[in-house]
Design an enzyme around this catalytic site. Structure first.
Site, mmCIF file in Angstrom:
data_model
loop_
_atom_site.group_PDB
_atom_site.id
_atom_site.type_symbol
_atom_site.label_atom_id
_atom_site.label_comp_id
_atom_site.label_asym_id
_atom_site.label_seq_id
_atom_site.Cartn_x
_atom_site.Cartn_y
_atom_site.Cartn_z
ATOM 1 N N SER A 185 42.475 38.507 49.192
ATOM 2 C CA SER A 185 41.074 38.130 49.442
ATOM 3 C C SER A 185 40.146 39.334 49.563
ATOM 4 O O SER A 185 39.232 39.347 50.402
ATOM 5 C CB SER A 185 40.972 37.233 50.674
ATOM 6 O OG SER A 185 41.716 36.044 50.472
ATOM 7 N N HIS A 199 55.444 40.814 42.918
ATOM 8 C CA HIS A 199 54.342 40.077 43.527
ATOM 9 C C HIS A 199 54.898 38.867 44.263
ATOM 10 O O HIS A 199 55.882 38.268 43.827
ATOM 11 C CB HIS A 199 53.347 39.643 42.443
ATOM 12 C CG HIS A 199 52.073 39.098 43.008
ATOM 13 N ND1 HIS A 199 51.978 37.817 43.512
ATOM 14 C CD2 HIS A 199 50.854 39.659 43.178
ATOM 15 C CE1 HIS A 199 50.744 37.623 43.953
ATOM 16 N NE2 HIS A 199 50.045 38.723 43.765
ATOM 17 N N GLY A 236 42.856 40.011 43.220
ATOM 18 C CA GLY A 236 43.180 38.868 42.376
ATOM 19 C C GLY A 236 41.910 38.183 41.907
ATOM 20 O O GLY A 236 41.252 38.628 40.961
ATOM 21 N N GLY A 237 41.552 37.113 42.576
ATOM 22 C CA GLY A 237 40.430 36.264 42.168
ATOM 23 C C GLY A 237 39.163 37.016 41.795
ATOM 24 O O GLY A 237 38.556 36.744 40.743
ATOM 25 N N GLU A 241 54.052 35.919 44.374
ATOM 26 C CA GLU A 241 54.162 34.704 43.548
ATOM 27 C C GLU A 241 55.438 34.741 42.713
ATOM 28 O O GLU A 241 56.054 33.701 42.463
ATOM 29 C CB GLU A 241 52.898 34.554 42.676
ATOM 30 C CG GLU A 241 51.710 34.113 43.520
ATOM 31 C CD GLU A 241 50.354 34.579 43.013
ATOM 32 O OE1 GLU A 241 50.246 35.005 41.848
ATOM 33 O OE2 GLU A 241 49.389 34.535 43.816
ATOM 34 N N GLU A 297 50.601 43.140 50.647
ATOM 35 C CA GLU A 297 49.912 41.882 50.383
ATOM 36 C C GLU A 297 50.435 40.792 51.314
ATOM 37 O O GLU A 297 51.427 40.118 50.983
ATOM 38 C CB GLU A 297 50.140 41.450 48.931
ATOM 39 C CG GLU A 297 49.518 42.379 47.922
ATOM 40 C CD GLU A 297 48.997 41.609 46.725
ATOM 41 O OE1 GLU A 297 47.811 41.767 46.394
ATOM 42 O OE2 GLU A 297 49.766 40.827 46.131
ATOM 43 N N GLY A 333 44.476 34.650 48.044
ATOM 44 C CA GLY A 333 43.781 33.484 47.517
ATOM 45 C C GLY A 333 43.260 32.536 48.582
ATOM 46 O O GLY A 333 42.885 31.404 48.280
ATOM 47 N N ASN A 350 44.329 42.088 39.193
ATOM 48 C CA ASN A 350 45.450 41.255 38.738
ATOM 49 C C ASN A 350 44.867 39.932 38.254
ATOM 50 O O ASN A 350 44.430 39.108 39.059
ATOM 51 C CB ASN A 350 46.413 41.041 39.919
ATOM 52 C CG ASN A 350 47.530 40.074 39.598
ATOM 53 O OD1 ASN A 350 47.715 39.673 38.440
ATOM 54 N ND2 ASN A 350 48.283 39.685 40.619
ATOM 55 N N TRP A 351 44.879 39.756 36.935
ATOM 56 C CA TRP A 351 44.260 38.543 36.371
ATOM 57 C C TRP A 351 45.156 37.321 36.525
ATOM 58 O O TRP A 351 44.745 36.205 36.222
ATOM 59 C CB TRP A 351 43.923 38.767 34.886
ATOM 60 C CG TRP A 351 42.832 39.758 34.643
ATOM 61 C CD1 TRP A 351 42.136 40.480 35.581
ATOM 62 C CD2 TRP A 351 42.295 40.151 33.368
ATOM 63 N NE1 TRP A 351 41.213 41.292 34.968
ATOM 64 C CE2 TRP A 351 41.286 41.113 33.611
ATOM 65 C CE3 TRP A 351 42.577 39.799 32.050
ATOM 66 C CZ2 TRP A 351 40.553 41.709 32.588
ATOM 67 C CZ3 TRP A 351 41.855 40.395 31.025
ATOM 68 C CH2 TRP A 351 40.852 41.336 31.296
ATOM 69 N N LYS A 352 46.391 37.550 36.938
ATOM 70 C CA LYS A 352 47.374 36.445 37.055
ATOM 71 C C LYS A 352 47.405 35.652 35.738
ATOM 72 O O LYS A 352 47.194 36.230 34.670
ATOM 73 C CB LYS A 352 47.054 35.586 38.281
ATOM 74 C CG LYS A 352 46.980 36.445 39.562
ATOM 75 C CD LYS A 352 47.005 35.659 40.839
ATOM 76 C CE LYS A 352 46.962 36.624 42.022
ATOM 77 N NZ LYS A 352 47.007 35.946 43.306
HETATM 78 P P1 PGA Z 1 43.403 37.410 45.790
HETATM 79 O O1 PGA Z 1 44.850 37.800 45.196
HETATM 80 O O2 PGA Z 1 42.540 38.637 45.695
HETATM 81 O O3 PGA Z 1 42.925 36.299 44.890
HETATM 82 O O4 PGA Z 1 43.610 36.985 47.212
HETATM 83 C C1 PGA Z 1 45.452 39.026 45.486
HETATM 84 C C2 PGA Z 1 46.770 39.163 44.770
HETATM 85 O O5 PGA Z 1 47.557 38.213 44.702
HETATM 86 O O6 PGA Z 1 47.077 40.256 44.233
#
Ligand code: PGA
Length: 264
Positions: free
Chosen positions: A222, A104, A243-244, A106, A176, A182, A14-16
């Site tokens: 993470s 998600h 994510g990251g 967010e 999640e 993050g 997930n590149w956000k």
């Molecule tokens: P992260 O994000 O790997 O940066 O913790 C995961 C996500 O929000 O899908």
């Protein structure tokens, strides 16, 4: 072969809201140079760029044979019409998007997405022949007061309550925990497994045993190459939502290779 290996692991990046379309072209080429077809024999891989990058990434993936499926991070409920600023699931499918992340944390937190809206978007994704990755997870405060299971059950029931069992069987649920996203502090395999097992139990209650056995459950929060194998050996964790670490081709390929090794 243990039961969970019957479900093919799904590793999703997930590149956000990162990478403009030039950077996205570079990132998908970089992935293509590092990732071989042999790497992905035992796993499925998806990348979820921002909407403005999707056509560019589609072109690279298809022209250069990058062995990943294209994903999106969100979509509208309706296929077309007077919905200024929305992105149609029908138009995503036309760009060969195969997977769409829905709900998600967010989006739930910053864009007030409710369980009802998440459910409507799941229908929209499925109606257009794509696979939803439906995110659920508890906050740190909910975990501290012992509300994790209630929260997950509410979110799962709210999301899949109106879906046909066959559709549930084909979808993906991503566990999640919000406190792990993050933060560099992933859930322990024990916590991930407990939540994954519980989600499968709730799916079984709502959609029946067959759907519960088939549905793929990812863990997200993470994820790094170092914790990939220990998370994927959990019997109820069938993949990872990254994510990251998915923004760095070296790190993402290391996760994919670790996942493939764990699945072999
Ligand atoms: P992260 O994000 O790997 O940066 O913790 C995961 C996500 O929000 O899908």
């Amino acid at each position: 072969m243990t039961a969970h290996l019957r479900r093919r692991p799904l590793i999703s990046g997930n590149w956000k809201m990162n990478f403009d379309h030039f950077e996205a072209i570079h990132a998908s080429r970089d992935l293509g140079l590092r990732l071989t077809s042999a790497d992905v024999v035992p796993v499925d891989v998806t990348v979820h760029p921002p909407f403005t990058d999707i056509r560019s990434v589609q072109t690279v993936i298809e022209a250069e044979g990058v062995p990943v499926a294209l994903g999106a991070q969100n979509c509208a409920v309706e296929d077309s019409g007077a919905y200024t600023g929305e992105v149609s699931p029908m138009m995503l499918a036309k760009l060969h998007v195969e997977y769409v992340i829905i709900g998600h944390s967010e989006r739930r937190r910053y864009f007030a997405e409710t369980d009802e809206l998440v459910a409507a978007k799941l229908h929209a994704v499925i109606r257009n022949g794509m696979t939803p990755i439906c995110c659920v997870g508890e906050t740190e405060a909910e975990r501290e007061v012992g509300l994790t299971k209630d929260r997950l059950a509410d979110q799962v029931e709210g999301a899949i309550g109106g879906l046909a069992p066959e559709a549930v069987a084909e979808m993906v649920v991503a566990y999640e925990p919000i406190w792990a996203i993050g933060t560099g502090q992933a859930a322990t395999p024990e916590d991930a497994q407990e939540a994954g097992g519980w989600i499968r139990e709730v799916v079984g209650r709502v959609a029946g045993a067959e759907a519960a056995t088939a549905v793929r459950i990812q863990y997200g929060g993470s994820v790094r190459a170092e914790n990939t194998a220990e998370l994927l050996v959990c019997p109820d964790i069938d993949g990872l939502l990254v994510g990251g670490a998915s923004l760095d081709a070296v790190a993402f390929v290391a996760i994919i290779r670790a996942a493939a090794d764990a699945a072999r």
